[in-house]
Enzyme design. Structure first.
Site, short mmCIF file in Angstrom:
data_model
loop_
_atom_site.label_atom_id
_atom_site.label_comp_id
_atom_site.label_asym_id
_atom_site.label_seq_id
_atom_site.Cartn_x
_atom_site.Cartn_y
_atom_site.Cartn_z
N VAL A 50 0.84 -1.20 0.00
CA VAL A 50 0.00 0.00 0.00
C VAL A 50 0.88 1.26 0.00
CG1 VAL A 50 -1.76 1.31 1.27
CG2 VAL A 50 -1.89 -1.19 1.17
N CYS A 51 1.97 1.21 0.73
CA CYS A 51 2.83 2.39 0.93
C CYS A 51 3.29 3.04 -0.38
CB CYS A 51 4.02 2.03 1.81
SG CYS A 51 3.54 1.42 3.44
N PRO A 52 3.79 2.28 -1.36
CA PRO A 52 4.24 2.98 -2.58
C PRO A 52 3.10 3.64 -3.35
CG PRO A 52 4.38 0.61 -2.89
CD PRO A 52 4.06 0.85 -1.44
N GLU A 54 0.64 5.28 -2.00
CA GLU A 54 0.44 6.57 -1.35
C GLU A 54 1.58 7.53 -1.68
OE1 GLU A 54 -1.74 6.04 2.75
OE2 GLU A 54 0.22 5.06 2.74
N ILE A 55 2.80 7.04 -1.59
CA ILE A 55 3.96 7.89 -1.84
C ILE A 55 3.92 8.43 -3.26
CG2 ILE A 55 6.48 7.96 -1.97
CD1 ILE A 55 6.43 5.80 0.32
#
Length: 179
Positions: A50-52, A54-55
């Site tokens: 999920v993190c990439p 958002e980034i």
């Protein structure tokens, strides 16, 4: 967890700002972007799923934040070297336009109250901090749910009006005038 109206804590952390090992790492603290709005968003771990999304979502609208005199900072409890490896090897993060904070001692995440008690990583938390260092917006989601950068931008726009803004207000729309 720190909330709206409270002072953003004092901090000094290493940050990854490029893929070039000669210039990749810098120290960032409260004075680095003095006088600017800050949009600081934390995510649980590098090399996850999920993190990439958002980034890269924040990276896609970075210029809109810059136009509003706001500096985006992102970070996790991973080291600056892990950030560097992720930036270098993930095609969507390769040209990231904002610093990645490395809170390896977990001092900033602990001071903010966003260190996940079960996982020992940063919660998926976003803070908008005004130029005086006051937290004006806090947004935290479950570790499994990504954020909406457009909503963070909308809230920044509303905060910068210094007016009363109704539900779903967008830049350019009327604000509420109290008679």
């Amino acid at each position: 967890m720190l909330s709206v109206g409270e002072k953003f804590p004092q901090f000094k952390v290493k940050a990854t700002v490029s893929n070039d090992l000669n210039t990749a790492f810098v120290d960032i603290d409260n004075n680095t972007y003095k006088g600017k709005w800050l949009v600081v968003f934390f995510y649980p771990k590098d090399f996850t799923f999920v993190c990439p999304t958002e980034i890269t979502g924040f990276a896609e609208v970075n210029e809109q934040f810059v136009d509003r005199d706001a500096q985006i900072l992102t970070g996790s409890t991973d080291s600056e070297f892990v950030h560097h490896a992720w930036r270098t090897h993930h095609k969507d993060l390769n040209r990231l336009p904002f610093p990645m904070l490395a809170d390896v001692k977990r001092e900033l995440t602990s001071a903010l109250g966003i260190l996940d008690k079960n996982e020992g990583v940063a919660q998926r938390a976003t803070f908008i901090v005004d130029p005086q260092g006051i937290i004006r917006f806090v947004y935290v989601t479950d570790l499994s749910v990504g954020r909406n950068p457009a909503e963070v931008l909308r809230v920044l726009d509303a905060l910068q009006t210094d007016e009363l803004c109704p539900c779903n207000w967008k830049q350019g729309e009327d604000v509420i005038k109290v008679a």
